[in-house]
Design an enzyme around this catalytic site. Structure first.
Site, PDB file in Angstrom:
ATOM      1  N   ASP A 103       3.520   6.024  -8.246  1.00 44.57           N
ATOM      2  CA  ASP A 103       3.728   4.761  -8.938  1.00 44.57           C
ATOM      3  C   ASP A 103       3.157   4.853 -10.346  1.00 44.57           C
ATOM      4  O   ASP A 103       2.031   5.320 -10.537  1.00 44.57           O
ATOM      5  CB  ASP A 103       3.062   3.618  -8.164  1.00 44.57           C
ATOM      6  CG  ASP A 103       3.606   2.266  -8.584  1.00 44.57           C
ATOM      7  OD1 ASP A 103       4.713   2.204  -9.169  1.00 44.57           O
ATOM      8  OD2 ASP A 103       2.927   1.255  -8.326  1.00 44.57           O
ATOM      9  N   HIS A 110       2.427  -5.405 -19.289  1.00 43.01           N
ATOM     10  CA  HIS A 110       1.603  -5.450 -18.083  1.00 43.01           C
ATOM     11  C   HIS A 110       0.255  -4.773 -18.314  1.00 43.01           C
ATOM     12  O   HIS A 110      -0.799  -5.336 -17.992  1.00 43.01           O
ATOM     13  CB  HIS A 110       2.335  -4.783 -16.916  1.00 43.01           C
ATOM     14  CG  HIS A 110       1.501  -4.659 -15.672  1.00 43.01           C
ATOM     15  ND1 HIS A 110       1.112  -5.752 -14.931  1.00 43.01           N
ATOM     16  CD2 HIS A 110       0.963  -3.574 -15.055  1.00 43.01           C
ATOM     17  CE1 HIS A 110       0.375  -5.345 -13.896  1.00 43.01           C
ATOM     18  NE2 HIS A 110       0.267  -4.031 -13.954  1.00 43.01           N
ATOM     19  N   GLU A 176       3.777  -6.703  -7.055  1.00 43.58           N
ATOM     20  CA  GLU A 176       4.152  -6.121  -8.331  1.00 43.58           C
ATOM     21  C   GLU A 176       5.647  -5.875  -8.287  1.00 43.58           C
ATOM     22  O   GLU A 176       6.149  -5.140  -7.427  1.00 43.58           O
ATOM     23  CB  GLU A 176       3.372  -4.825  -8.604  1.00 43.58           C
ATOM     24  CG  GLU A 176       1.875  -5.092  -8.782  1.00 43.58           C
ATOM     25  CD  GLU A 176       1.095  -3.919  -9.350  1.00 43.58           C
ATOM     26  OE1 GLU A 176       1.550  -2.756  -9.201  1.00 43.58           O
ATOM     27  OE2 GLU A 176       0.029  -4.157  -9.946  1.00 43.58           O
ATOM     28  N   GLU A 178       8.840  -4.195  -9.346  1.00 40.83           N
ATOM     29  CA  GLU A 178       9.086  -2.887  -9.946  1.00 40.83           C
ATOM     30  C   GLU A 178      10.494  -2.395  -9.621  1.00 40.83           C
ATOM     31  O   GLU A 178      11.148  -2.887  -8.702  1.00 40.83           O
ATOM     32  CB  GLU A 178       8.078  -1.848  -9.411  1.00 40.83           C
ATOM     33  CG  GLU A 178       6.625  -2.250  -9.586  1.00 40.83           C
ATOM     34  CD  GLU A 178       5.662  -1.101  -9.339  1.00 40.83           C
ATOM     35  OE1 GLU A 178       6.091   0.074  -9.340  1.00 40.83           O
ATOM     36  OE2 GLU A 178       4.465  -1.391  -9.140  1.00 40.83           O
ATOM     37  N   ASP A 210       5.309  -3.518  -4.961  1.00 40.33           N
ATOM     38  CA  ASP A 210       4.049  -2.811  -4.720  1.00 40.33           C
ATOM     39  C   ASP A 210       2.983  -3.860  -4.396  1.00 40.33           C
ATOM     40  O   ASP A 210       2.245  -4.322  -5.261  1.00 40.33           O
ATOM     41  CB  ASP A 210       3.695  -2.014  -5.992  1.00 40.33           C
ATOM     42  CG  ASP A 210       2.322  -1.381  -5.922  1.00 40.33           C
ATOM     43  OD1 ASP A 210       1.824  -1.156  -4.798  1.00 40.33           O
ATOM     44  OD2 ASP A 210       1.741  -1.110  -6.994  1.00 40.33           O
ATOM     45  N   ARG A 214      -5.926  -7.356  -4.868  1.00 39.91           N
ATOM     46  CA  ARG A 214      -6.696  -7.203  -6.118  1.00 39.91           C
ATOM     47  C   ARG A 214      -8.199  -7.108  -5.879  1.00 39.91           C
ATOM     48  O   ARG A 214      -8.907  -6.427  -6.634  1.00 39.91           O
ATOM     49  CB  ARG A 214      -6.412  -8.383  -7.046  1.00 39.91           C
ATOM     50  CG  ARG A 214      -4.977  -8.532  -7.463  1.00 39.91           C
ATOM     51  CD  ARG A 214      -4.465  -7.310  -8.183  1.00 39.91           C
ATOM     52  NE  ARG A 214      -3.059  -7.454  -8.554  1.00 39.91           N
ATOM     53  CZ  ARG A 214      -2.287  -6.453  -8.933  1.00 39.91           C
ATOM     54  NH1 ARG A 214      -2.759  -5.203  -8.970  1.00 39.91           N
ATOM     55  NH2 ARG A 214      -1.032  -6.662  -9.251  1.00 39.91           N
ATOM     56  N   GLN A 217      -8.890  -3.639  -4.542  1.00 38.18           N
ATOM     57  CA  GLN A 217      -8.631  -2.715  -5.652  1.00 38.18           C
ATOM     58  C   GLN A 217      -9.765  -2.740  -6.677  1.00 38.18           C
ATOM     59  O   GLN A 217     -10.227  -1.690  -7.145  1.00 38.18           O
ATOM     60  CB  GLN A 217      -7.306  -3.114  -6.313  1.00 38.18           C
ATOM     61  CG  GLN A 217      -6.867  -2.216  -7.461  1.00 38.18           C
ATOM     62  CD  GLN A 217      -5.592  -2.742  -8.142  1.00 38.18           C
ATOM     63  OE1 GLN A 217      -5.024  -3.755  -7.737  1.00 38.18           O
ATOM     64  NE2 GLN A 217      -5.148  -2.043  -9.167  1.00 38.18           N
ATOM     65  N   LYS A 230      -3.662  -0.725  -2.272  1.00 40.39           N
ATOM     66  CA  LYS A 230      -2.215  -0.574  -2.454  1.00 40.39           C
ATOM     67  C   LYS A 230      -1.530   0.028  -1.231  1.00 40.39           C
ATOM     68  O   LYS A 230      -0.336  -0.219  -1.012  1.00 40.39           O
ATOM     69  CB  LYS A 230      -1.957   0.376  -3.634  1.00 40.39           C
ATOM     70  CG  LYS A 230      -2.516  -0.069  -4.963  1.00 40.39           C
ATOM     71  CD  LYS A 230      -1.548  -0.990  -5.655  1.00 40.39           C
ATOM     72  CE  LYS A 230      -1.917  -1.158  -7.123  1.00 40.39           C
ATOM     73  NZ  LYS A 230      -0.930  -1.995  -7.823  1.00 40.39           N
ATOM     74  N   THR A 234       4.330  -0.916   0.859  1.00 33.93           N
ATOM     75  CA  THR A 234       5.185  -0.977  -0.328  1.00 33.93           C
ATOM     76  C   THR A 234       6.592  -1.242   0.194  1.00 33.93           C
ATOM     77  O   THR A 234       7.071  -0.507   1.063  1.00 33.93           O
ATOM     78  CB  THR A 234       5.176   0.357  -1.103  1.00 33.93           C
ATOM     79  OG1 THR A 234       3.824   0.702  -1.423  1.00 33.93           O
ATOM     80  CG2 THR A 234       6.002   0.266  -2.372  1.00 33.93           C
ATOM     81  N   GLU A 335      -1.197 -11.594 -13.337  1.00 32.48           N
ATOM     82  CA  GLU A 335      -0.902 -12.032 -14.706  1.00 32.48           C
ATOM     83  C   GLU A 335      -0.467 -13.494 -14.749  1.00 32.48           C
ATOM     84  O   GLU A 335      -0.862 -14.239 -15.647  1.00 32.48           O
ATOM     85  CB  GLU A 335       0.191 -11.156 -15.310  1.00 32.48           C
ATOM     86  CG  GLU A 335      -0.221  -9.721 -15.521  1.00 32.48           C
ATOM     87  CD  GLU A 335       1.003  -8.836 -15.694  1.00 32.48           C
ATOM     88  OE1 GLU A 335       1.425  -8.633 -16.829  1.00 32.48           O
ATOM     89  OE2 GLU A 335       1.548  -8.358 -14.676  1.00 32.48           O
TER      90      GLU A 335
HETATM   91 CA    CA Z   1       2.377  -0.759  -9.137  1.00 31.49          CA
END
Ligand code: CA
Length: 382
Positions: A103, A110, A176, A178, A210, A214, A217, A230, A234, A335
């Site tokens: 990834d 971002h 996320e 993607e 993804d 948080r 992480q 993560k 996925t 975000e």
């Molecule tokens: Ca990602």
């Protein structure tokens, strides 16, 4: 015919039907059994590429065969007598076994937003960011098809005042949005894949979520990067859009400054005009534009092999979160809620920072006249 799934698209997939797994393309609200079609119409290629398991034999066959199969399909299916199976009667499966999963982190917006949220008093971008597409190796075995429930992960979080890490279900479960690139043709270990070779190796694209915890992480990621925050899941769309179907959607990327090193340099890095939508429980919360990305798919492919690492059929690499410059174009809740500090409102009046149990997240996208297969998942409690 369902909009966006016409003869100019023809995404590939694998579906369960009457106890068998079939390699299919989707056309409108139907699928076509490709091995069955080939058996009845003397195709101009070796039909073994359609025999499974999954899409792997076709993916490995390379761009010459992909073009012949696609032309044959477009000609054969223009005649509506081909046998169709309603989408409602099949169950999409994982279309290929994921080999390695990488990834990236290729959106300038971002990466800048994340930098501002986590390091508010420092330069948002780290010194390497404009020189190489930053990435990490993820967990191939937990890449799952759209519709698979996602159990809320648990793990360690930052210590409280007593200095001991907290432990429990994630309190900051995120997404996320993607694009995923699916590698068909392998490469040789020791031989970098050149920047010009995207279409020689990449079979197609899929929407990818993804899922990211948080809080897990934030505590674990220094100094080796994402790990358990993560790797629990996925999700990808089970429909793989051939690169050829996106040819008319190719666009130059916004531009790169400074100029990258030679192995990453092309006259005009190309991306795709693919417009995504992030939907939570039916509310559109964001519309990220893929055309705003900084690093191109060809640059990511060249970078991940420049050290001599080889590609395998079934390798999957993600673009990284797609975020445009505007607030309503951000591709993660991190975000959208600015680090969990600014709740946003759904259509039912409820608010979110991160995901609640029972929330359903859907990522959709269009590219001109085609609609990519959506990727969806629902959070189940631990
Ligand atoms: Ca990602």
């Amino acid at each position: 015919m369902s909009h966006g799934f016409g003869l100019d698209h023809l995404p590939y997939g694998v579906v369960a039907h009457q106890g068998r797994d079939l390699v299919v393309v989707r056309l409108g609200d139907d699928v076509i059994d490709l091995a069955g079609l080939a058996a009845s119409s003397a195709p101009p290629f070796d039909p073994a590429v359609l025999a499974g398991p999954g899409l792997a034999p076709l993916m490995a066959a390379g761009p010459g065969v992909w073009a012949v199969v696609r032309s044959w399909l477009q000609a054969t299916l223009a005649d509506s007598s081909a046998s169709r199976i309603p989408l409602a009667e099949v169950e999409p499966r994982m279309p290929f076994a994921v080999a390695d999963y990488v990834d990236f982190y290729a959106s300038l917006n971002h990466a800048s937003n994340v930098g501002k949220i986590f390091r508010p008093d420092a330069e948002p971008l780290l010194p390497n960011w404009r020189h190489l597409p930053v990435g990490y190796h993820g967990r191939a075995g937990t890449v799952v098809p759209s519709g698979t429930p996602v159990v809320r992960p648990q793990g360690q979080r930052r210590p409280g005042p007593d200095g001991r890490p907290a432990f429990g279900p994630s309190q900051a479960l995120d997404i996320e949005a993607e694009l995923g690139f699916v590698v068909g043709v392998p490469s040789t270990m020791g031989e970098p894949v050149p920047i010009t070779a995207l279409a020689d190796h990449v079979f197609g694209v899929t929407l990818l979520n993804d899922w990211s915890a948080r809080d897990i992480q934030a505590w674990e990621y220094v100094p080796l990067g994402p790990f358990l925050g993560k790797s629990f899941a996925t999700s990808i769309s089970p429909w793989i859009t051939p690169l050829a179907a996106l040819e008319d959607s190719r666009v130059p990327l916004p531009g790169q400054d400074p100029e990258p090193l030679d192995y990453l340099r092309v006259a005009e890095p190309a991306g795709y005009a693919i417009d995504l939508e992030v939907v939570i429980n039916g509310s559109v919360v964001s519309r990220p534009p893929y055309a705003s990305m900084y690093w191109s798919p060809a640059q990511m492919l060249a970078h991940m092999t420049v050290n001599g690492a080889s590609l395998r059929t079934g390798d999957l690499y993600g673009s990284g979160t797609i975020s445009g410059p505007e607030r309503d174009q951000r591709g993660s809740l991190l975000e959208l809620s600015w680090g969990g500090n600014e709740p946003f409102t759904l259509d039912d009046g409820s608010t979110r920072t991160y995901l609640q149990d029972g929330d359903t997240v859907t990522i959709r996208a269009t590219a001109g006249t085609i609609t990519l297969g959506e990727v969806e998942g629902t959070i189940t409690p631990r």
